[in-house]
Scaffold this motif. Structure first.
Motif, mmCIF file in Angstrom:
data_model
loop_
_atom_site.group_PDB
_atom_site.id
_atom_site.type_symbol
_atom_site.label_atom_id
_atom_site.label_comp_id
_atom_site.label_asym_id
_atom_site.label_seq_id
_atom_site.Cartn_x
_atom_site.Cartn_y
_atom_site.Cartn_z
ATOM 1 N N ASP A 35 0.792 -1.105 -0.074
ATOM 2 C CA ASP A 35 -0.110 -0.030 -0.048
ATOM 3 C C ASP A 35 0.589 1.184 -0.076
ATOM 4 O O ASP A 35 0.466 2.283 -0.845
ATOM 5 C CB ASP A 35 -0.765 0.061 1.010
ATOM 6 C CG ASP A 35 -2.218 -0.964 1.090
ATOM 7 O OD1 ASP A 35 -2.366 -1.332 -0.124
ATOM 8 O OD2 ASP A 35 -2.756 -1.387 2.194
ATOM 9 N N HIS A 36 2.053 1.386 0.841
ATOM 10 C CA HIS A 36 2.806 2.349 0.680
ATOM 11 C C HIS A 36 3.431 2.701 -0.742
ATOM 12 O O HIS A 36 3.464 3.903 -1.034
ATOM 13 C CB HIS A 36 4.208 2.207 1.757
ATOM 14 C CG HIS A 36 5.039 3.337 1.573
ATOM 15 N ND1 HIS A 36 5.033 4.736 2.100
ATOM 16 C CD2 HIS A 36 6.377 3.186 1.129
ATOM 17 C CE1 HIS A 36 5.990 5.298 1.831
ATOM 18 N NE2 HIS A 36 6.832 4.672 1.154
ATOM 19 N N LEU A 37 3.872 1.703 -1.388
ATOM 20 C CA LEU A 37 4.238 1.941 -2.746
ATOM 21 C C LEU A 37 3.299 2.443 -3.792
ATOM 22 O O LEU A 37 3.373 3.249 -4.738
ATOM 23 C CB LEU A 37 5.008 0.514 -3.179
ATOM 24 C CG LEU A 37 6.066 0.012 -2.419
ATOM 25 C CD1 LEU A 37 6.448 -1.418 -2.930
ATOM 26 C CD2 LEU A 37 7.330 0.996 -2.901
ATOM 27 N N THR A 95 8.343 0.901 7.379
ATOM 28 C CA THR A 95 7.561 0.464 6.509
ATOM 29 C C THR A 95 8.251 1.105 5.119
ATOM 30 O O THR A 95 8.338 0.555 3.825
ATOM 31 C CB THR A 95 6.192 1.127 6.178
ATOM 32 O OG1 THR A 95 5.440 0.889 7.293
ATOM 33 C CG2 THR A 95 5.235 0.831 5.283
ATOM 34 N N VAL A 96 8.522 2.418 5.089
ATOM 35 C CA VAL A 96 9.458 3.044 4.016
ATOM 36 C C VAL A 96 10.614 2.175 3.821
ATOM 37 O O VAL A 96 10.851 2.096 2.439
ATOM 38 C CB VAL A 96 9.843 4.484 4.260
ATOM 39 C CG1 VAL A 96 10.549 5.237 3.364
ATOM 40 C CG2 VAL A 96 8.350 5.247 4.441
ATOM 41 N N SER A 97 11.384 1.785 4.898
ATOM 42 C CA SER A 97 12.581 1.220 4.748
ATOM 43 C C SER A 97 12.226 0.002 3.799
ATOM 44 O O SER A 97 13.130 -0.662 2.838
ATOM 45 C CB SER A 97 13.314 0.801 6.066
ATOM 46 O OG SER A 97 14.626 -0.033 5.761
ATOM 47 N N ARG A 115 5.673 -2.715 -9.814
ATOM 48 C CA ARG A 115 5.990 -3.968 -9.781
ATOM 49 C C ARG A 115 6.535 -4.292 -8.336
ATOM 50 O O ARG A 115 6.357 -5.396 -7.858
ATOM 51 C CB ARG A 115 7.232 -3.909 -10.592
ATOM 52 C CG ARG A 115 7.029 -4.239 -12.116
ATOM 53 C CD ARG A 115 8.206 -4.351 -13.128
ATOM 54 N NE ARG A 115 7.736 -4.642 -14.438
ATOM 55 C CZ ARG A 115 8.555 -4.676 -15.476
ATOM 56 N NH1 ARG A 115 9.833 -4.202 -15.365
ATOM 57 N NH2 ARG A 115 8.119 -4.649 -16.628
ATOM 58 N N ALA A 116 7.109 -3.293 -7.811
ATOM 59 C CA ALA A 116 7.587 -3.682 -6.352
ATOM 60 C C ALA A 116 6.228 -3.695 -5.265
ATOM 61 O O ALA A 116 6.259 -4.605 -4.572
ATOM 62 C CB ALA A 116 8.310 -2.344 -5.904
ATOM 63 N N SER A 117 5.182 -2.991 -5.698
ATOM 64 C CA SER A 117 3.981 -3.119 -4.969
ATOM 65 C C SER A 117 3.540 -4.551 -4.994
ATOM 66 O O SER A 117 2.931 -5.256 -4.259
ATOM 67 C CB SER A 117 2.971 -2.113 -5.283
ATOM 68 O OG SER A 117 1.797 -2.282 -4.553
ATOM 69 N N ALA A 118 3.321 -5.098 -6.308
ATOM 70 C CA ALA A 118 3.031 -6.590 -6.696
ATOM 71 C C ALA A 118 3.761 -7.533 -5.892
ATOM 72 O O ALA A 118 3.344 -8.483 -5.391
ATOM 73 C CB ALA A 118 2.880 -6.574 -8.078
ATOM 74 N N ARG A 119 5.132 -7.203 -6.078
ATOM 75 C CA ARG A 119 6.245 -7.931 -5.430
ATOM 76 C C ARG A 119 5.921 -8.171 -3.717
ATOM 77 O O ARG A 119 5.841 -9.268 -3.075
ATOM 78 C CB ARG A 119 7.554 -7.746 -5.405
ATOM 79 C CG ARG A 119 8.677 -8.815 -5.084
ATOM 80 C CD ARG A 119 10.023 -8.334 -5.464
ATOM 81 N NE ARG A 119 10.887 -9.245 -5.206
ATOM 82 C CZ ARG A 119 11.251 -9.809 -3.999
ATOM 83 N NH1 ARG A 119 11.039 -8.980 -2.724
ATOM 84 N NH2 ARG A 119 12.216 -10.769 -3.757
ATOM 85 N N ALA A 120 5.563 -7.004 -3.134
ATOM 86 C CA ALA A 120 5.432 -6.878 -1.776
ATOM 87 C C ALA A 120 4.053 -7.564 -1.420
ATOM 88 O O ALA A 120 3.817 -8.300 -0.592
ATOM 89 C CB ALA A 120 5.328 -5.309 -1.317
ATOM 90 N N PHE A 121 2.934 -7.459 -2.202
ATOM 91 C CA PHE A 121 1.821 -7.908 -2.059
ATOM 92 C C PHE A 121 1.876 -9.619 -2.000
ATOM 93 O O PHE A 121 1.211 -10.295 -1.314
ATOM 94 C CB PHE A 121 0.815 -7.593 -3.009
ATOM 95 C CG PHE A 121 -0.571 -8.101 -2.828
ATOM 96 C CD1 PHE A 121 -1.588 -7.552 -1.819
ATOM 97 C CD2 PHE A 121 -1.321 -8.956 -3.724
ATOM 98 C CE1 PHE A 121 -2.710 -7.916 -1.720
ATOM 99 C CE2 PHE A 121 -2.309 -9.447 -3.503
ATOM 100 C CZ PHE A 121 -3.200 -9.105 -2.282
ATOM 101 N N LEU A 150 4.176 -11.426 -1.361
ATOM 102 C CA LEU A 150 5.228 -11.794 -0.222
ATOM 103 C C LEU A 150 4.403 -11.444 1.122
ATOM 104 O O LEU A 150 4.686 -11.754 2.166
ATOM 105 C CB LEU A 150 6.375 -11.196 0.137
ATOM 106 C CG LEU A 150 7.435 -11.259 -1.176
ATOM 107 C CD1 LEU A 150 8.539 -10.308 -0.987
ATOM 108 C CD2 LEU A 150 7.874 -12.844 -1.091
ATOM 109 N N GLY A 151 3.085 -10.704 0.884
ATOM 110 C CA GLY A 151 2.207 -10.518 2.133
ATOM 111 C C GLY A 151 2.699 -9.441 3.243
ATOM 112 O O GLY A 151 2.291 -9.434 4.229
ATOM 113 N N ILE A 152 3.402 -8.405 2.517
ATOM 114 C CA ILE A 152 3.973 -7.362 3.337
ATOM 115 C C ILE A 152 3.386 -6.053 2.704
ATOM 116 O O ILE A 152 3.079 -5.982 1.785
ATOM 117 C CB ILE A 152 5.473 -7.341 3.397
ATOM 118 C CG1 ILE A 152 6.062 -7.046 2.058
ATOM 119 C CG2 ILE A 152 6.106 -8.571 4.204
ATOM 120 C CD1 ILE A 152 7.796 -7.154 2.236
#
Length: 178
Positions: free
Chosen positions: A81-83, A126-128, A168-174, A176-178
């Motif tokens: 969500d942050h991304l 979260t930002v890190s 892409r980074a958001s999809a990757r984080a999603f 991974l469940g983070i």
């Protein structure tokens, strides 16, 4: 600049009401120009105009926060969500290279992440973690840069590249469940 409307004679302003008005005017004066600008609720094409943080609650300072003169507790958001919020913020205010922000209010990738954080969404942790996801995507796509900021400031990088990277980074984080 705010203009004060004249009150009818039948209404009188109490000292508490005057203090509240002064507090509201002081608060509005601290907002960036984009937040103070009057925008239509419906654009010419019929779709709803939405702010970058639409769908999320606004951080609300508790009584204890106000008494301690500290900001409200941040709204918890996932890394994904942050991304997404970072991309939406960049869309609203504009993108710039070579600096955190410019005189027009445009921001770089780091500036957008900072703005999302300062507006009360997420924590520095979260930002890190979000920046780590961006780095993972950069390296996985064959762009071994030292930081996302180097990618942002590269002469070949366009705003659409930054949005694609964030997506892409958001999809990757999603995933991974983070």
């Amino acid at each position: 600049m705010l203009t004060t409307l004249p009150l009818p004679d039948s209404l009188s302003l109490t000292p508490q009401g005057s203090a509240l008005i002064a507090e509201i005017e002081a608060y509005l004066a601290t907002l960036p120009v984009q937040a103070r600008a009057v925008v239509p609720f419906i654009c010419n094409y019929g779709s709803t105009v939405q702010r970058w943080n639409a769908g999320l609650p606004q951080p609300q300072a508790s009584l204890l926060d106000r008494l301690a003169h500290r900001p409200a507790r941040p709204i918890e958001v996932s890394v994904a969500d942050h991304l997404r919020l970072t991309s939406r913020y960049l869309t609203e205010v504009g993108w710039v290279q070579g600096r955190l922000w410019d005189s027009a209010g445009r921001v770089c990738l780091l500036g957008a992440q900072t703005a999302v954080l300062l507006n009360g969404y997420g924590t520095p942790y979260t930002v890190s973690r979000a920046r780590n996801q961006v780095m993972e995507v950069l390296h996985a796509t064959g762009r071994p840069v030292a930081s996302p900021d180097v990618f942002n400031d590269a002469p070949t990088t366009r705003q659409s590249d930054v949005h694609l990277l964030l997506d892409r980074a958001s999809a990757r984080a999603f995933s991974l469940g983070i």
